[in-house]
Design a protein around this motif. Structure first.
Motif, short mmCIF file in Angstrom:
data_model
loop_
_atom_site.label_atom_id
_atom_site.label_comp_id
_atom_site.label_asym_id
_atom_site.label_seq_id
_atom_site.Cartn_x
_atom_site.Cartn_y
_atom_site.Cartn_z
N PRO A 180 -5.59 -22.33 15.68
CA PRO A 180 -6.09 -21.64 14.48
C PRO A 180 -6.26 -20.13 14.67
O PRO A 180 -6.57 -19.67 15.76
N PHE A 181 -6.03 -19.40 13.59
CA PHE A 181 -6.25 -17.96 13.63
C PHE A 181 -7.73 -17.66 13.54
O PHE A 181 -8.47 -18.33 12.83
N GLU A 182 -8.13 -16.60 14.25
CA GLU A 182 -9.54 -16.19 14.20
C GLU A 182 -9.73 -14.95 13.35
O GLU A 182 -10.85 -14.52 13.11
N ALA A 183 -8.61 -14.34 12.94
CA ALA A 183 -8.68 -13.17 12.05
C ALA A 183 -7.32 -12.98 11.39
O ALA A 183 -6.29 -13.42 11.92
N VAL A 184 -7.34 -12.33 10.22
CA VAL A 184 -6.09 -12.06 9.49
C VAL A 184 -6.11 -10.59 9.07
O VAL A 184 -7.13 -10.11 8.56
N ILE A 185 -5.00 -9.88 9.31
CA ILE A 185 -4.89 -8.49 8.83
C ILE A 185 -3.68 -8.43 7.90
O ILE A 185 -2.55 -8.70 8.31
N HIS A 186 -3.94 -8.12 6.64
CA HIS A 186 -2.87 -8.13 5.63
C HIS A 186 -2.48 -6.70 5.26
O HIS A 186 -3.18 -6.03 4.50
N THR A 187 -1.36 -6.25 5.80
CA THR A 187 -0.90 -4.88 5.49
C THR A 187 0.31 -4.90 4.56
O THR A 187 0.62 -3.89 3.93
N ALA A 188 1.04 -6.01 4.50
CA ALA A 188 2.32 -6.03 3.76
C ALA A 188 2.09 -5.75 2.29
O ALA A 188 1.27 -6.38 1.64
N SER A 189 2.81 -4.78 1.77
CA SER A 189 2.78 -4.44 0.35
C SER A 189 3.81 -3.35 0.15
O SER A 189 3.96 -2.49 1.02
N PRO A 190 4.55 -3.38 -0.95
CA PRO A 190 5.57 -2.34 -1.12
C PRO A 190 4.96 -0.96 -1.31
O PRO A 190 4.02 -0.81 -2.09
N PHE A 191 5.47 0.03 -0.59
CA PHE A 191 5.05 1.43 -0.79
C PHE A 191 6.30 2.30 -0.87
O PHE A 191 6.88 2.68 0.14
N HIS A 192 6.72 2.57 -2.09
CA HIS A 192 7.85 3.48 -2.32
C HIS A 192 7.78 3.94 -3.78
O HIS A 192 7.01 3.41 -4.57
N TRP A 193 8.59 4.95 -4.07
CA TRP A 193 8.58 5.51 -5.44
C TRP A 193 9.84 5.10 -6.21
O TRP A 193 10.18 5.72 -7.20
N ASN A 194 10.57 4.09 -5.74
CA ASN A 194 11.85 3.77 -6.39
C ASN A 194 11.85 2.49 -7.21
O ASN A 194 12.91 1.92 -7.42
N ALA A 195 10.69 2.02 -7.61
CA ALA A 195 10.68 0.74 -8.35
C ALA A 195 11.51 0.85 -9.63
O ALA A 195 11.41 1.84 -10.35
#
Ligand code: NDP
Length: 333
Positions: A75-90
């Motif tokens: 089991p995980f003891e911690a979660v770090i969520h960084t994934a997310s789109p970061f750009h100006w081309n949507a």
């Protein structure tokens, strides 16, 4: 601590991973493809699988994207969520920005069943009131929320990005309120992040959004006017990485947001640091007389919570810029 880190191919996540490993944690990194797994693996040839392992999560916008990754035998003891789109081309703000930001955050919160504290990367984008950009006399701190609405979110790729971070963070706090999960959530709200690139990119064309200005300057891509400096406040990626890890390690961080800002800058100030530290780049750089868009009056920043609870000691602007240029030169700039 055994940590799940989402979006490990990212600029910030690469430093979070480094910081986690250096502090003795073991990490499972989520990435979108096997090719990205191979790349990161090759950057850490001597780290055993027990300390660094991988899981493929192709698209965080999809329902249940994290379910498999979080179903680990240990089991995980911690979660770090960084994934997310970061750009100006949507092209399609909803599909390209809002869905991955919001669904990704809710998806990882729902998939985390164990008592594993979570740290989520939000942004100053979720705090700033863009209609009062310089806000003289105002002090920004963790109390602030971007007033953006869904109606205006889709009006431009820039507003769309700011909205994606605002709605994703709001959704996270609402989840905590409604579901009362048996784990704590802390949120990191960095301003624009500069700093050295590590294994996160393969070519200078794939530079992360916030370092683009530095690459463009040293490659001679800006010959006339400097582009607008944006929000005029910056932070070093190494401080951002440490803040994520400390927010996971320090119990008191749970339930809080952390505004991360080292100080003020303008693109002209970046130019001046590069000019002084790298005289050999002179002919590629725009003129000494380039206009500085830094306003005569600007808001104040209160980053005391990050210092007090996370123990962040902010790095200097010159060091951040000099080290970024060095890292870009190492991959051929
Ligand atoms: P990067 O673009 O380098 O990293 C973004 C990461 O998110 C990449 O790993 C990317 O994967 C992943 N990702 C994006 N969309 C998806 C998707 N649909 N499915 C799966 N993974 C996805 O940016 P940063 O490192 O700069 O940003 C990381 C976080 O920090 C983001 O949440 C961003 O909003 C936030 N932030 C960044 C700031 C900055 O100035 N850099 C300032 C404030 C906040 P892949 O590489 O495979 O596409």
């Amino acid at each position: 601590t055994r940590v799940l880190l989402s979006g490990g191919s990212g600029f910030i996540a690469a430093h979070v991973l480094d910081c986690l490993l250096k502090r003795g944690h073991s990490v499972v990194v989520t990435l979108r493809s096997q090719a990205k797994v191979d790349k990161i693996k090759s950057a850490y040839p001597n780290i055993p699988v027990s300390q660094l392992d991988f899981a493929i999560v192709e698209d965080i916008a999809q329902e249940g994207a994290f379910d498999e990754a979080l179903k680990s035998s240990v089991p995980f003891e911690a979660v770090i969520h960084t994934a997310s789109p970061f750009h100006w081309n949507a092209r399609d703000v909803k599909k390209d920005l809002l869905d991955p930001a919001i669904n990704g955050t809710i998806g990882i919160l729902k998939a985390t069943k164990k008592n594993a504290p979570m740290v989520i990367t939000s942004s100053f984008a979720a705090m700033i009131n863009s209609s009062d950009q310089h806000a003289p006399g105002y002090t920004y701190s963790e109390k602030d929320w971007n007033p953006v609405t869904m109606e205006i979110a889709t009006t431009s790729p820039q507003i769309g990005y700011f909205a994606s971070k605002t709605f994703a963070e709001k959704a996270a706090w609402k989840f905590c309120e409604d579901e009362k999960p048996n784990f704590s959530v802390a949120v990191i709200n960095p301003v624009i992040v500069f700093g050295p690139i590590t294994h996160s990119i393969t070519s200078l064309d794939a530079i992360n959004t916030s370092n683009t200005i530095i690459r463009n300057l040293i490659q001679g891509k800006i010959t006339e006017k400097l582009p607008p400096s944006g929000t005029f406040i910056w932070v070093d990626v190494r401080d951002v990485a440490l803040a994520h890890v400390k927010a996971m390690e320090v119990p008191e961080a749970g339930g809080k947001r952390f505004f991360l800002a080292a100080g003020y800058f303008s693109n002209k100030k970046i130019l001046e640091v590069i000019r002084k530290a790298y005289p050999e780049l002179e002919e590629k750089l725009p003129s000494k007389n380039s206009e500085d868009d830094f306003p005569s009056q600007i808001f104040a920043i209160d980053h005391s919570r990050s210092e007090q609870i996370l123990g962040i000691e902010y790095r200097s602007f010159d060091a951040a810029i000099i080290d970024t240029v060095k890292s870009l030169q190492e991959i051929g700039a």
